[in-house]
Design an enzyme around this catalytic site. Structure first.
Site, PDB file in Angstrom:
ATOM      1  N   GLU A 101       7.267  24.802  66.864  1.00 14.99           N
ATOM      2  CA  GLU A 101       7.815  25.991  66.194  1.00 14.99           C
ATOM      3  C   GLU A 101       6.654  26.954  66.013  1.00 14.99           C
ATOM      4  OE1 GLU A 101      10.918  26.362  66.077  1.00 14.99           O
ATOM      5  OE2 GLU A 101      11.366  24.288  66.591  1.00 14.99           O
ATOM      6  N   CYS A 135       6.310  32.022  58.379  1.00 22.53           N
ATOM      7  CA  CYS A 135       6.716  32.364  59.748  1.00 22.53           C
ATOM      8  C   CYS A 135       7.995  33.182  59.718  1.00 22.53           C
ATOM      9  CB  CYS A 135       6.925  31.099  60.551  1.00 22.53           C
ATOM     10  SG  CYS A 135       7.932  29.929  59.668  1.00 22.53           S
TER      11      CYS A 135
HETATM   12  P1  NAD Z   1      -2.683  28.221  64.412  1.00 26.29           P
HETATM   13  O1  NAD Z   1      -1.987  28.212  65.724  1.00 26.29           O
HETATM   14  O2  NAD Z   1      -3.912  29.010  64.284  1.00 26.29           O
HETATM   15  O3  NAD Z   1      -3.053  26.741  63.998  1.00 26.29           O
HETATM   16  C1  NAD Z   1      -2.095  25.713  63.965  1.00 26.29           C
HETATM   17  C2  NAD Z   1      -2.820  24.398  64.147  1.00 26.29           C
HETATM   18  O4  NAD Z   1      -3.295  24.325  65.498  1.00 26.29           O
HETATM   19  C3  NAD Z   1      -4.050  24.224  63.260  1.00 26.29           C
HETATM   20  O5  NAD Z   1      -4.130  22.886  62.803  1.00 26.29           O
HETATM   21  C4  NAD Z   1      -5.192  24.537  64.207  1.00 26.29           C
HETATM   22  O6  NAD Z   1      -6.403  23.947  63.832  1.00 26.29           O
HETATM   23  C5  NAD Z   1      -4.660  23.938  65.491  1.00 26.29           C
HETATM   24  N1  NAD Z   1      -5.283  24.422  66.730  1.00 26.29           N
HETATM   25  C6  NAD Z   1      -5.803  25.632  66.981  1.00 26.29           C
HETATM   26  N2  NAD Z   1      -6.247  25.694  68.261  1.00 26.29           N
HETATM   27  C7  NAD Z   1      -5.975  24.491  68.824  1.00 26.29           C
HETATM   28  C8  NAD Z   1      -6.162  23.934  70.119  1.00 26.29           C
HETATM   29  N3  NAD Z   1      -6.726  24.623  71.107  1.00 26.29           N
HETATM   30  N4  NAD Z   1      -5.758  22.663  70.329  1.00 26.29           N
HETATM   31  C9  NAD Z   1      -5.156  21.948  69.345  1.00 26.29           C
HETATM   32  N5  NAD Z   1      -4.955  22.432  68.107  1.00 26.29           N
HETATM   33  C10 NAD Z   1      -5.353  23.695  67.845  1.00 26.29           C
HETATM   34  O7  NAD Z   1      -1.600  28.654  63.299  1.00 26.29           O
HETATM   35  P2  NAD Z   1      -1.829  28.863  61.719  1.00 26.29           P
HETATM   36  O8  NAD Z   1      -2.634  30.094  61.509  1.00 26.29           O
HETATM   37  O9  NAD Z   1      -2.261  27.609  61.047  1.00 26.29           O
HETATM   38  O10 NAD Z   1      -0.330  29.133  61.246  1.00 26.29           O
HETATM   39  C11 NAD Z   1       0.248  30.386  61.359  1.00 26.29           C
HETATM   40  C12 NAD Z   1       1.187  30.440  62.540  1.00 26.29           C
HETATM   41  O11 NAD Z   1       2.159  29.396  62.406  1.00 26.29           O
HETATM   42  C13 NAD Z   1       1.991  31.725  62.577  1.00 26.29           C
HETATM   43  O12 NAD Z   1       2.075  32.175  63.906  1.00 26.29           O
HETATM   44  C14 NAD Z   1       3.368  31.298  62.070  1.00 26.29           C
HETATM   45  O13 NAD Z   1       4.420  32.123  62.484  1.00 26.29           O
HETATM   46  C15 NAD Z   1       3.464  29.915  62.605  1.00 26.29           C
HETATM   47  N6  NAD Z   1       4.435  29.105  61.859  1.00 26.29           N
HETATM   48  C16 NAD Z   1       5.658  28.882  62.439  1.00 26.29           C
HETATM   49  C17 NAD Z   1       6.615  28.155  61.761  1.00 26.29           C
HETATM   50  C18 NAD Z   1       7.959  27.903  62.381  1.00 26.29           C
HETATM   51  O14 NAD Z   1       8.690  27.049  61.894  1.00 26.29           O
HETATM   52  N7  NAD Z   1       8.319  28.612  63.437  1.00 26.29           N
HETATM   53  C19 NAD Z   1       6.337  27.658  60.496  1.00 26.29           C
HETATM   54  C20 NAD Z   1       5.074  27.884  59.936  1.00 26.29           C
HETATM   55  C21 NAD Z   1       4.131  28.616  60.642  1.00 26.29           C
END
Ligand code: NAD
Length: 541
Positions: free
Chosen positions: A293, A327
């Protein structure tokens, strides 16, 4: 011997406590806030039930007071990620074969611990570490987390109950096996409940996980891990691995035992992971399940028959609560000319009344955004709008990072429906409004439908039911969670299963049975009572 057939009927949602002055929950929370903010704890990795201190550390700070250190956490290196894969695969043998009702009982016990003994702990950790006010912490880290556990037990019971037909000559059954491999659970900073569920939905169905928490949510996530263990989760079922996402992802995705990703976060990160899986596809035992998501560019579409005060309330709460870092947060709004003056006045009046600051000052409606990178990103959009001839700032537009990462709730008005802040996810307290002519409702709805690559949440406001239903049809693919006369945030487990399509994710609906079904690989078993002994069919004779 447990040969009972267990039923887990759909539960009621966990009640949201009020935290009124002198209430028992408020007293307990204040004590916990005091305790957690006056200690610096050390957070290890937890692999196969063992605490591991790598010595490669970083700080956990309060976003609203970034010089205040809450914890020091240890980061996983290559060796620890491999250890976690081994631990998860060892635990898989026991956990996947365990009676599912016993697994469910561990889930239900975790929920009960969160509801009682650890409610204040998890809420305080979420408030201090992720800068949520009491209400935002309560609906997330207490209520939604608890709901995920209780509802998942009930959904699992329904799945296991669903069996093929048998007759007098044969007995058929469906065995809902766990996936043959471990799950990589990668969680975002913004919801403690999501971090929990990204692990526990696959775990409920017999899988084991490597958990990569967001570095800006380590405090609450570490508490979750400790509570899972206290509830009786066997060693190695969840392996807690703070550290670099890129490193952990690379090693986990290089294992032949990689069975799937349960991800929530940005679109960019999910796409990177998906591409990596694609490149390594032939090296895996099975086709991995990819459930993610991602982002949103969530909208409020206002019909001319709407009531301005209702729209303003939904827009204000939907766009600015938890600093717009949901989100589902409203980030673009389409308002008819005839209603704009009233909507603007109501929203401006709200903006003049709300306070911003520390989570421990309970009068604050707005707290800090998560970290400096996020602060700078949000500010860049505000500055872009200030300089543009196509936009003006209606209120807000100010920011300050000297103590904490504070950005005032900001309303941008644009004359361009494709203005940058109408299209891109900002993930901060910024809402952009486009005013349309009252006689162009459906042309504008088409713009709303095609403006952004995302399709997560959206609301339509209006009292003209015929036109509202037409808008609902027109915007069928514009949002996976669609609201009529309500704000586009605040989905509740079991009531509004959550997820979007297009660039917003695989839409496997957290908080529903659709999600759990992704974590099983069913085996169909047919037993024939009297096996045939002839090879010819009757018509051949
Ligand atoms: P992010 O993508 O920066 O990080 C998410 C996770 O991925 C973190 O644990 C991060 O350390 C990890 N990560 C980053 N790069 C990686 C890689 N190359 N390989 C593996 N893991 C990696 O997101 P964020 O800033 O923590 O959260 C915000 C985002 O999440 C927004 O875009 C928001 O819309 C989305 N979100 C979506 C939902 C939904 O249900 N659709 C819910 C909550 C948040």
């Amino acid at each position: 011997m447990n040969n009972s057939i267990n039923h887990f009927p759909l539960p009621a949602n966990e009640p949201v406590l009020k935290y009124l002055k002198d209430s028992p929950e408020r007293i307990a929370l204040e004590k916990e806030l005091e305790k957690q903010s006056s200690n610096v704890i050390e957070i290890p990795l937890i692999i196969g039930g063992k605490e591991i201190y790598t010595g490669n550390t970083a700080k956990v700070v309060m976003p609203h007071n970034h010089s205040h250190v809450l914890a020091i956490y240890h980061k996983a290196g290559e060796k620890e990620v491999q250890m976690a894969i081994d631990a998860a695969m060892d635990a898989h043998k026991i956990w996947s074969e365990m009676n599912w009702a016993t697994r469910a009982s561990i889930m239900l016990k975790t929920a009960e611990l969160l509801s009682t003994k650890y409610r204040a702990t998890i809420n305080a950790a979420t408030m201090l570490g992720q800068s949520k006010n009491i209400y935002q912490a309560e609906i997330d880290s207490a209520c939604e987390t608890i709901d995920f556990f209780r509802f998942n037990a009930s959904f699992a019971a329904e799945i296991y109950k669903t069996q093929p037909a048998s007759n007098f000559s044969q007995l058929n059954r469906m065995e809902y096996r766990a996936l043959e491999g471990f799950i990589l659970a990668v969680s975002p900073f913004n919801f403690t409940s999501i971090a929990s569920n990204l692990n526990m939905a696959p775990v409920m169905m017999g899988n084991t996980t490597l958990w990569k928490p967001a570095t800006t949510a380590i405090l609450s996530n570490y508490w979750l891990m400790k509570i899972f263990i206290e509830a009786g989760l066997p060693d190695g079922v969840v392996n807690f691995l703070p550290g670099s996402g890129a490193l952990i992802g690379k090693i986990a995705l290089s294992s032949k035992d990689f069975g799937g990703i349960h991800f929530t976060g940005s679109n960019t990160t999910f796409n990177t992971l998906w591409k990596e899986v694609g490149e390594k596809l032939s090296t895996y035992k099975s086709y991995p399940r990819l459930v993610g998501e991602t982002g949103g560019k969530d909208f409020i579409f206002v019909h001319p028959s709407a009531q301005a005060r209702e729209v303003a309330t939904a827009a204000f709460c939907g766009a600015y609560e938890f600093q717009g870092q949901k989100c589902s947060a409203a980030s673009r709004m389409y308002v008819p000319e005839s209603l704009w003056a009233e909507v603007k006045n109501e929203m401006t009046s709200f903006a003049s009344q709300v306070k911003m600051g520390d989570v421990m000052d309970y009068r604050n409606f707005i707290n800090a955004v998560i970290d400096e990178a996020s602060f700078e990103n949000i500010v860049s959009y505000i500055e872009y709008a200030k300089k543009s001839k196509d936009a003006e700032i209606v209120f807000g537009g100010t920011y300050d990072k000297s103590v904490g990462y504070f950005v005032a709730p900001t309303l941008i008005l644009t004359t361009d429906p494709h203005f940058k802040s109408m299209e891109e996810e900002i993930f901060g307290p910024v809402l952009t409004v486009y005013i349309y002519k009252d006689n162009e409702v459906f042309e504008t709805a088409e713009i709303c439908n095609t403006t952004s690559p995302y399709a997560l949440t959206g609301s339509v406001f209006g009292r003209n039911r015929v036109e509202v239903m037409k808008l609902c049809e027109k915007l069928t693919y514009a949002a996976g969670n669609f609201y009529i006369n309500d704000k586009c945030t605040g989905a509740v487990v079991g009531k509004q299963p959550f997820g979007g399509s297009r660039a917003s994710g695989t839409n496997d609906k957290a908080g529903g049975e659709f999600n759990l079904i992704r974590w099983v690989s069913p085996r169909t078993v047919k037993e024939t009572f009297v096996s045939p002994t002839e090879i010819f069919y009757d018509y051949m004779k």
